[in-house]
Design a protein around this motif. Structure first.
Motif, PDB file in Angstrom:
ATOM      1  N   ILE B  76       1.021  -1.629   0.213  1.00 46.59           N
ATOM      2  CA  ILE B  76      -0.220  -0.025   0.026  1.00 46.59           C
ATOM      3  C   ILE B  76       0.824   1.271  -0.046  1.00 46.59           C
ATOM      4  O   ILE B  76       0.533   2.401  -0.649  1.00 46.59           O
ATOM      5  CB  ILE B  76      -0.566   0.318   0.701  1.00 46.59           C
ATOM      6  CG1 ILE B  76      -1.910  -1.252   0.962  1.00 46.59           C
ATOM      7  CG2 ILE B  76      -1.488   1.268   1.198  1.00 46.59           C
ATOM      8  CD1 ILE B  76      -3.265  -1.320   2.373  1.00 46.59           C
ATOM      9  N   ALA B  82      -2.486   1.050  -9.113  1.00 43.60           N
ATOM     10  CA  ALA B  82      -3.889   1.152  -8.892  1.00 43.60           C
ATOM     11  C   ALA B  82      -3.519  -0.748  -8.095  1.00 43.60           C
ATOM     12  O   ALA B  82      -4.465  -0.946  -7.513  1.00 43.60           O
ATOM     13  CB  ALA B  82      -5.149   0.421  -9.473  1.00 43.60           C
ATOM     14  N   PRO B  85      -3.610  -0.195  -4.089  1.00 45.30           N
ATOM     15  CA  PRO B  85      -4.872  -0.516  -3.386  1.00 45.30           C
ATOM     16  C   PRO B  85      -5.375  -2.015  -3.102  1.00 45.30           C
ATOM     17  O   PRO B  85      -6.166  -2.794  -2.589  1.00 45.30           O
ATOM     18  CB  PRO B  85      -5.488   0.167  -3.277  1.00 45.30           C
ATOM     19  CG  PRO B  85      -5.416   0.988  -4.629  1.00 45.30           C
ATOM     20  CD  PRO B  85      -3.633   1.176  -4.253  1.00 45.30           C
ATOM     21  N   LEU B  86      -5.141  -2.773  -4.812  1.00 48.04           N
ATOM     22  CA  LEU B  86      -5.993  -4.056  -4.695  1.00 48.04           C
ATOM     23  C   LEU B  86      -4.746  -5.542  -4.132  1.00 48.04           C
ATOM     24  O   LEU B  86      -5.304  -5.732  -3.451  1.00 48.04           O
ATOM     25  CB  LEU B  86      -5.973  -3.752  -6.369  1.00 48.04           C
ATOM     26  CG  LEU B  86      -6.936  -3.496  -6.938  1.00 48.04           C
ATOM     27  CD1 LEU B  86      -6.496  -3.588  -8.479  1.00 48.04           C
ATOM     28  CD2 LEU B  86      -8.638  -3.400  -6.731  1.00 48.04           C
ATOM     29  N   GLY B  89      -3.747  -3.233  -0.037  1.00 48.76           N
ATOM     30  CA  GLY B  89      -4.954  -3.778   0.867  1.00 48.76           C
ATOM     31  C   GLY B  89      -5.575  -5.386   0.962  1.00 48.76           C
ATOM     32  O   GLY B  89      -6.627  -5.495   1.846  1.00 48.76           O
ATOM     33  N   ARG B 121     -13.637  -3.515  -4.285  1.00 46.18           N
ATOM     34  CA  ARG B 121     -12.267  -2.540  -4.149  1.00 46.18           C
ATOM     35  C   ARG B 121     -12.594  -1.945  -5.963  1.00 46.18           C
ATOM     36  O   ARG B 121     -12.128  -0.752  -6.260  1.00 46.18           O
ATOM     37  CB  ARG B 121     -10.745  -2.561  -3.680  1.00 46.18           C
ATOM     38  CG  ARG B 121      -9.932  -1.677  -3.624  1.00 46.18           C
ATOM     39  CD  ARG B 121     -10.403  -0.855  -2.665  1.00 46.18           C
ATOM     40  NE  ARG B 121      -9.744  -1.224  -1.056  1.00 46.18           N
ATOM     41  CZ  ARG B 121     -10.432  -1.350   0.164  1.00 46.18           C
ATOM     42  NH1 ARG B 121     -11.137   0.560  -0.027  1.00 46.18           N
ATOM     43  NH2 ARG B 121      -9.896  -1.919   1.473  1.00 46.18           N
ATOM     44  N   GLY B 122     -11.915  -3.018  -6.730  1.00 42.16           N
ATOM     45  CA  GLY B 122     -11.734  -2.978  -8.090  1.00 42.16           C
ATOM     46  C   GLY B 122     -12.932  -2.510  -8.252  1.00 42.16           C
ATOM     47  O   GLY B 122     -13.544  -1.718  -9.599  1.00 42.16           O
TER      48      GLY B 122
END
Lengths: 129, 234
Positions: B76, B82, B85-86, B89, B121-122
């Motif tokens: 993170i 991206a 976070p992917l 996270g 999330r995505g």
């Protein structure tokens, strides 16, 4: 007063949008959080989290984001502080949303909900006609 | 189940193997991402896993869950795209499933929580040409192989990696509907998805390290049917 965080993939874009918003709503706490590691293009959840903490004076924070990872990293940052700070992402264009939010926050006597609502009104703005 | 110290050693070996593999594949991932994205996937992942290896190197006495969580926070903090976070996270959130150690049930729960968090999330679904296209078949195959087919975890993981490989190949003809590639519209067709590819690389390293630590042999074949056809086995 409700704080505002401006998140962009570009550090200069975030700074610039914050600069324009500060001119309109200078009394509001407006903090930019732009760029990835080493100042490259990207967004970073820890930077956004720090910006939310800086922008908050107890009344909560509205977060404006550009796209993609900005949204996801803002979500992670908000989850990390959710026990202490009421922070929300505005579903709004970055610049117009930040301006609306800044003006709303600076007018005082506002809540996170009302500032969020004002920011999201910017979705309807048209440039011509 | 092996003791906690041995489990942590296996997790640390996995972090090391993944960091090496991603580093070796940096240019490959960057090439894939130049075709459909912003050409930063290789560098971002390489920097992220190098940081994960640095931040976990003194954790030999920590619990496996804490090591995995630290990997998540490192990603993170260090991955600007991206994937931060992917991957980060989702690893961080799923690490809670390993609190009681690396049991079969815990690894299934880890995999499913990871997949669920990536999808939440995505907001991507199978067929959107993302890492989800590798993850969904991998996670479902892993669970089914253990719970329904009664296969040992290592065999299940091997089948899951095969399923992920088929998923990666399946991304090639798809039109991207999520992520930066979606801005290309039809021009994304014909290119293999970088996120699905890095997901496969990570799973392949997990399988290798698991095989080493469990003293098992793995036999991979992405063309074998996941569901055995009973009629053919006469």
């Amino acid at each position: 007063m409700v704080g505002i965080v401006v998140v962009s993939h570009s550090e200069r874009a975030a700074d610039g949008v914050a600069e324009v918003a500060i001119e309109m709503g200078g009394d509001a706490g407006i903090v930019p959080a732009g760029g990835g590691p080493d100042g490259g293009i990207g967004t970073l959840a820890p930077d956004i989290k720090a910006a939310i903490r800086e922008a908050d004076d107890g009344d909560g924070v509205v977060v404006l984001v550009d796209l993609g990872s900005a949204v996801m990293n803002a979500e992670i940052a908000i989850e990390a502080v959710e026990d202490e700070i009421d922070a929300r992402i505005a579903d709004a264009p970055l610049l117009e949303g930040a301006l609306n939010a800044a003006v709303a926050a600076a007018s005082g006597d506002t809540t996170v909900e009302t500032v969020l609502e004002k920011a999201e009104e910017a979705r309807e703005y048209r440039k011509l006609d | 189940m092996v003791d906690e110290h041995e489990q942590t050693a296996a997790v640390l070996d996995a972090v090391d193997a993944i960091a090496d593999r991603i580093d070796a594949e940096t240019d490959h991932l960057t090439d894939l991402d130049s075709a459909v994205g912003d050409a930063d996937h290789g560098a971002n992942m390489s920097r992220g896993f190098a940081a994960a290896r640095d931040q976990t190197e003194d954790m030999a006495d920590a619990s496996p869950a804490d090591v995995v969580k630290t990997v998540g926070t490192a990603l993170i903090s260090e991955v600007g795209g991206a994937s931060g976070p992917l991957y980060g996270g989702s690893i961080m959130k799923a690490s809670a499933a390993l609190a009681e150690g690396l049991t079969e049930e815990a690894t299934i729960e880890f995999a499913e929580t990871y997949l669920e968090t990536v999808q939440d999330r995505g907001d991507a679904r199978p067929g959107d040409k993302t890492m989800v296209d590798a993850l969904v078949p991998a996670v479902h195959t892993y669970r089914k192989s253990i719970e329904e087919d009664d296969l040992p975890p290592l065999t299940a993981l091997s089948k899951a990696v095969d399923a992920a490989e088929r998923g990666v190949n399946y991304t090639v003809p798809l039109r991207a509907r999520k992520g930066r590639a979606s801005y290309l519209g039809w021009r994304s067709v014909g290119h293999q998805d970088p996120g699905a590819t890095s997901t496969l690389f990570i799973l392949e390293e997990l399988l290798d390290v698991a095989a080493e630590h469990l003293d098992g042999e793995v036999d991979r074949d992405a063309t074998s049917p996941t569901i055995p056809d009973e009629d053919l086995e006469e």
